[in-house]
Design a protein around this motif. Structure first.
Motif, PDB file in Angstrom:
ATOM      1  N   GLN A 295       0.835  -1.195   0.000  1.00 47.35           N
ATOM      2  CA  GLN A 295       0.000   0.000   0.000  1.00 47.35           C
ATOM      3  C   GLN A 295       0.878   1.256   0.000  1.00 47.35           C
ATOM      4  O   GLN A 295       0.640   2.186  -0.757  1.00 47.35           O
ATOM      5  N   LYS A 296       1.912   1.277   0.790  1.00 40.54           N
ATOM      6  CA  LYS A 296       2.799   2.447   0.860  1.00 40.54           C
ATOM      7  C   LYS A 296       3.556   2.641  -0.448  1.00 40.54           C
ATOM      8  O   LYS A 296       3.767   3.780  -0.880  1.00 40.54           O
ATOM      9  N   ARG A 297       3.977   1.547  -1.087  1.00 39.33           N
ATOM     10  CA  ARG A 297       4.691   1.675  -2.367  1.00 39.33           C
ATOM     11  C   ARG A 297       3.788   2.281  -3.432  1.00 39.33           C
ATOM     12  O   ARG A 297       4.203   3.145  -4.198  1.00 39.33           O
ATOM     13  N   ILE A 298       2.541   1.810  -3.490  1.00 34.31           N
ATOM     14  CA  ILE A 298       1.616   2.336  -4.500  1.00 34.31           C
ATOM     15  C   ILE A 298       1.311   3.802  -4.204  1.00 34.31           C
ATOM     16  O   ILE A 298       1.375   4.648  -5.093  1.00 34.31           O
ATOM     17  N   TRP A 299       0.974   4.120  -2.965  1.00 33.34           N
ATOM     18  CA  TRP A 299       0.661   5.506  -2.609  1.00 33.34           C
ATOM     19  C   TRP A 299       1.888   6.408  -2.795  1.00 33.34           C
ATOM     20  O   TRP A 299       1.739   7.609  -2.978  1.00 33.34           O
ATOM     21  N   GLY A 300       3.081   5.824  -2.747  1.00 33.50           N
ATOM     22  CA  GLY A 300       4.306   6.606  -2.878  1.00 33.50           C
ATOM     23  C   GLY A 300       4.795   6.795  -4.301  1.00 33.50           C
ATOM     24  O   GLY A 300       5.829   7.437  -4.515  1.00 33.50           O
ATOM     25  N   LEU A 301       4.103   6.251  -5.283  1.00 26.71           N
ATOM     26  CA  LEU A 301       4.536   6.401  -6.671  1.00 26.71           C
ATOM     27  C   LEU A 301       4.522   7.878  -7.081  1.00 26.71           C
ATOM     28  O   LEU A 301       3.537   8.583  -6.840  1.00 26.71           O
ATOM     29  N   ASN A 302       5.595   8.319  -7.715  1.00 30.36           N
ATOM     30  CA  ASN A 302       5.687   9.717  -8.158  1.00 30.36           C
ATOM     31  C   ASN A 302       4.515  10.108  -9.042  1.00 30.36           C
ATOM     32  O   ASN A 302       4.007  11.225  -8.952  1.00 30.36           O
ATOM     33  N   GLU A 303       4.085   9.185  -9.897  1.00 28.94           N
ATOM     34  CA  GLU A 303       2.987   9.475 -10.821  1.00 28.94           C
ATOM     35  C   GLU A 303       1.671   9.770 -10.105  1.00 28.94           C
ATOM     36  O   GLU A 303       0.766  10.358 -10.679  1.00 28.94           O
ATOM     37  N   LEU A 304       1.554   9.342  -8.861  1.00 28.08           N
ATOM     38  CA  LEU A 304       0.312   9.533  -8.112  1.00 28.08           C
ATOM     39  C   LEU A 304       0.415  10.617  -7.051  1.00 28.08           C
ATOM     40  O   LEU A 304      -0.562  10.919  -6.374  1.00 28.08           O
ATOM     41  N   SER A 305       1.585  11.207  -6.907  1.00 29.94           N
ATOM     42  CA  SER A 305       1.795  12.153  -5.813  1.00 29.94           C
ATOM     43  C   SER A 305       0.829  13.338  -5.883  1.00 29.94           C
ATOM     44  O   SER A 305       0.334  13.802  -4.857  1.00 29.94           O
ATOM     45  N   GLY A 306       0.548  13.849  -7.085  1.00 28.97           N
ATOM     46  CA  GLY A 306      -0.395  14.962  -7.214  1.00 28.97           C
ATOM     47  C   GLY A 306      -1.781  14.583  -6.747  1.00 28.97           C
ATOM     48  O   GLY A 306      -2.460  15.341  -6.043  1.00 28.97           O
ATOM     49  N   TYR A 307      -2.211  13.378  -7.124  1.00 33.71           N
ATOM     50  CA  TYR A 307      -3.537  12.915  -6.718  1.00 33.71           C
ATOM     51  C   TYR A 307      -3.631  12.761  -5.204  1.00 33.71           C
ATOM     52  O   TYR A 307      -4.567  13.256  -4.573  1.00 33.71           O
ATOM     53  N   PHE A 308      -2.640  12.122  -4.618  1.00 30.20           N
ATOM     54  CA  PHE A 308      -2.711  11.873  -3.182  1.00 30.20           C
ATOM     55  C   PHE A 308      -2.420  13.104  -2.364  1.00 30.20           C
ATOM     56  O   PHE A 308      -2.759  13.158  -1.183  1.00 30.20           O
TER      57      PHE A 308
END
Length: 159
Positions: free
Chosen positions: A141-154
């Protein structure tokens, strides 16, 4: 919308003239749209494996939905969580065994990692201790939430 897609249901995605309904169809569409077919599995064997893991998730998700949307009014929240925890532990153990020491369920990131990372996030929002016995699932879960591509969304942090 119904005229463009007679299977319309929530969730749905509108992209120009395309109206895509259902979570899995949306995932497949996004992978194609982003030209990331690798996220669907590299070959037939991996695609079948992803479908297998998703089948287990589909057996588990209704229990989570029941807890979130239809809690037992006869029990306290703590009692409902305890009952859910007992019912869900076999699924979490199975996911943990499948993931093992790998970073992702197929060894590389695929769509199932996103689906289950979201599921694990919901579990931890309901009870931060749910995954304490499953550090590999927490790690996913932390790896997925930590993806650079998703940082704006999260970074929106609406939850």
């Amino acid at each position: 919308m119904l005229l463009k897609n007679p299977a319309i249901n929530l969730p749905y995605l509108i992209d120009g003239d395309n109206v895509i309904a259902e979570s899995t169809a949306i995932i497949i569409y996004i992978c194609h749209k982003a030209n990331r077919l690798d996220l669907l599995g590299r070959d037939a064997k991996e695609q079948v494996w992803l479908a297998t893991v998703f089948g287990i998730a589909n057996d588990f998700l209704p229990q989570l939905s029941d807890l979130a949307y239809e809690p037992d009014c006869n029990n306290s929240w703590e009692e409902s969580l305890k009952t859910f925890s007992e019912k869900s532990s076999s699924y979490l153990k199975k996911f943990s065994e499948i993931l093992g020491e790998k970073d992702y369920f197929c060894g590389k990131i695929t769509w199932i990692d996103f689906v289950l990372a979201e599921t694990f996030q919901v579990l931890m929002l309901m009870n931060p201790l749910f995954l304490d016995s499953f550090t590999n699932l927490k790690g996913l879960q932390k790896r997925i939430w930590g993806l650079n591509e998703l940082s704006g969304y999260f970074s929106l942090r609406w939850i």
